[in-house]
Design a protein around this motif. Structure first.
Motif, short mmCIF file in Angstrom:
data_model
loop_
_atom_site.label_atom_id
_atom_site.label_comp_id
_atom_site.label_asym_id
_atom_site.label_seq_id
_atom_site.Cartn_x
_atom_site.Cartn_y
_atom_site.Cartn_z
N ARG A 112 0.84 -1.20 0.00
CA ARG A 112 0.00 0.00 0.00
C ARG A 112 0.87 1.26 0.00
O ARG A 112 0.59 2.23 -0.69
CB ARG A 112 -0.91 -0.01 1.23
N GLN A 113 1.98 1.20 0.78
CA GLN A 113 2.90 2.33 0.81
C GLN A 113 3.45 2.64 -0.58
O GLN A 113 3.63 3.81 -0.93
CB GLN A 113 4.08 2.04 1.74
N PHE A 114 3.73 1.59 -1.36
CA PHE A 114 4.25 1.83 -2.70
C PHE A 114 3.15 2.32 -3.63
O PHE A 114 3.39 3.17 -4.49
CB PHE A 114 4.89 0.54 -3.25
N PHE A 115 1.92 1.79 -3.46
CA PHE A 115 0.82 2.21 -4.31
C PHE A 115 0.47 3.68 -4.11
O PHE A 115 0.22 4.40 -5.07
CB PHE A 115 -0.43 1.36 -4.05
N ILE A 116 0.46 4.14 -2.85
CA ILE A 116 0.00 5.51 -2.64
C ILE A 116 1.02 6.54 -3.15
O ILE A 116 0.70 7.72 -3.25
CB ILE A 116 -0.39 5.83 -1.17
N MET A 117 2.21 6.08 -3.50
CA MET A 117 3.16 7.02 -4.10
C MET A 117 2.91 7.21 -5.60
O MET A 117 3.46 8.11 -6.21
CB MET A 117 4.60 6.53 -3.87
#
Lengths: 281, 319
Positions: A161-166
């Motif tokens: 999720r951390q990578f997606f929200i970037m």
């Protein structure tokens, strides 16, 4: 500060270098012992005084480990379990992470809370109910039993999720205007944009499952069904110190060598992954 | 896998609400989003519900019975919990686990931070290669690490006691000594994980702006004062993360205990998870082992809630 000082002239350089080299040596020393002892004749592993480098090298220890445990089958199980868990967890985790990051659905807060509660439950505390469930399903000693309960994990969901929200939200909006389905956006647009995250999680889960000992130990009954890590632990545990050290070291070498080779290839990515996971925490 | 979430309450709240405007249109859009959202979450969520959530409840039910795995279990109320807190062996395991965590956490963090500060220097010989080497123990399984260290410290044939004897130090039989067994299994865990925490600290150190050190140096601060005034505050979020991970893994220790000591000598290294394993799977006392599991779960949950409140507070402080 403007003129570069040669490194041997800077204060503390020699001390710092010595200290770090000592730490490196301590880190690598047991691995060296594993490699050397695996090729050391048995009479020299129990000789006094002990020597690190033997007078001759032998392959007897490898023969010894193949005699005692089904190394081929266990290595195969290790590969299957690591690849299986990694594959399924990448897909299932990324789907949940995608929903959390991009889709404004009702109940997202509830899902988030549920995941956080789930993350606080250590798997070690679930061994007994899981064993009973897997027995009920007839999954003890099967690859299904080893893989399916681990096919999703909350830490992995949050990492992805951390990578997606970037990734810029406009990418999804643009794809939607072009008429792409949600699945297509996930699979064709967002997944390729999150390869760094997928790789990090993939390496983490692969290494974690390759090295895991307790889970395959509990969820299998016969040596043929075990992974190599669990196989070595049980071999050592049941033999009560009666197996020669050379043999356990040969088994250990077979078990760590594939990981060490893999690490040599992806070490930069892996170390960076660890560092960013820590920073994001 | 070791990560923890960043909570963004604001983002979650705003996510559920839509932006106003023509509400009929919004209604369709929202219904579609609701359906696809849950559809995407469904496969992963079902795995978690079936293999984490459900077993957690099931563990509680088992802990209220005298289940052995072989009998027809009958309800015994809180008996197992009473036992888990009163019998000497369980108390011993809980105390050992706490001692392990208290020994392991500061040690591994201290060593990792100390080395991170040195590895962060620009004047190191082969810096990248050294970082990789020090990280290496983290990718080796604890099982193999424990087997290797058992061999290295074997009192009769091990290299370490021999080398120490050469410089006049006679090491005891570390794993068969009630005083030394616990420090030894802690040492192996520190050896295996210090590189991992070091890498996280290096990343944290690189996030501290160099001009802060320059400013401190101009003010005449010594290296130690700089460490206290710049480094430690700059590492606050990293430190929280690292401490929580270290404590949590300490409470779940099993592997090297199983291989190196078998919980001995005289139960001096028996941890909670080790006892759950032996009681549940070799002594067939599943009810009792489940009660112990629940003690472990309660401890982890408490640590998790503390972490949650700390990271919330840190976010507030930053905002």
């Amino acid at each position: 500060m403007n003129k570069p000082i040669p490194f041997w002239r800077r204060p503390g350089t020699i001390g710092a270098n010595l200290l770090v080299i000592a730490a490196s040596l301590l880190a690598i020393f047991p691995l060296v012992v594993v490699i050397v002892t695996a090729f050391t004749p048995q009479n020299e592993t129990i000789a006094y005084p002990p020597e690190l480098i033997p007078s001759t090298f032998t392959l007897d220890n490898f023969a010894g480990v193949f005699e005692r445990i089904p190394v081929g089958a266990q290595l195969w199980n290790t590969i299957m379990m690591s690849v299986g868990v990694t594959f399924f967890s990448l897909i299932l985790n990324s789907m949940v992470a995608y929903a959390l990051a991009f889709i404004p659905f009702k109940g997202r807060g509830l899902l988030f809370g549920l995941l956080i509660a789930t993350m606080m439950i250590p798997f070690q505390s679930l061994l007994i109910p899981l064993y009973k469930m897997l027995t009920e399903f007839g999954w003890i000693g099967t690859m299904t039993g080893l893989i399916v309960p681990r096919a999703a994990d909350v830490a992995g969901i949050f990492l992805l999720r951390q990578f997606f929200i970037m990734i810029p939200k406009e990418l999804r909006a643009a794809a939607m205007i072009d008429g792409a389905s949600e699945w297509k956006i996930y699979w064709r647009v967002m997944m390729p944009n999150a390869t760094a995250g997928l790789l990090t999680l993939g390496i983490f889960n692969f290494v974690g499952n390759w090295n895991d000992m307790l889970w395959p130990m509990v969820m299998t009954n016969s040596a043929e069904d075990r992974t190599l890590t669990a196989g070595l632990a049980i071999l050592n545990g049941t033999a009560q110190g009666l197996i020669p050290y050379g043999v356990t070291m040969a088994g250990s070498l077979i078990s760590v060598l594939p990981l060490v080779i893999m690490f040599a290839i992806v070490q930069k990515r892996f170390i960076e992954g660890v560092a960013t996971a820590g920073l994001k925490g | 896998m070791t990560t923890n979430p960043v909570l963004e309450p604001a983002a979650i709240e705003s996510a559920g609400k839509s932006r106003g405007g023509r509400w009929k249109h919004r209604y369709n859009f929202q219904r579609h989003a609701n359906r696809t959202g849950w559809l995407f979450a469904a496969p992963g969520l079902s795995i978690l519900l079936a293999f984490v959530f459900f077993p957690a409840g099931y563990a509680f039910w088992i802990s209220l019975t005298d289940s052995s795995g072989l009998n027809k279990p009958s309800f015994v109320g809180l008996d197992n919990y009473v036992q888990a807190f009163t019998d000497a062996d369980s108390q011993n395991a809980i105390v050992n686990t706490v001692v392990y965590a208290i020994g392991y956490t500061p040690l591994v963090i201290g060593v990792a931070l100390f080395l991170a500060i040195f590895l962060n220097r620009k004047d190191l010989f082969l810096r990248g290669a050294q970082r990789t080497t020090i990280f290496m123990p983290f990718i080796i399984s604890m099982a193999v690490a424990a087997l290797a260290w058992s061999f290295i410290i074997n009192p009769n044939t091990g290299l370490m006691p021999y080398w120490f004897s050469k410089i006049g130090i006679n090491l005891p039989d570390l794993l068969n000594d009630e005083t030394w067994a616990m420090p030894t299994v802690i040492f192996v865990a520190v050896w295996k994980n210090f590189g991992y925490f070091m890498v996280i600290f290096i990343a944290g150190l690189q996030g501290i702006p160099p001009d802060q050190y320059e400013a401190a140096a101009l003010d005449g601060a010594s290296k130690w004062q700089q460490f206290k005034a710049v480094t430690l505050p700059g590492l606050r979020p990293t430190m929280t993360y690292v401490i929580i991970i270290a404590i949590n893994t300490a409470f779940q220790t099993f592997d090297q205990i199983y291989i190196m000591t078998g919980g001995g000598p005289l139960r001096s290294t028996e941890t909670i998870v080790y006892r759950v394993y032996t009681e549940g799977f070799t002594n067939f006392r599943q009810g009792y082992a489940s009660a112990l599991s629940f003690v472990l779960m309660a401890i982890t949950l408490t640590i998790g809630l503390i972490q949650l409140s700390i990271s919330r507070k840190q976010e507030r402080d930053l905002a």
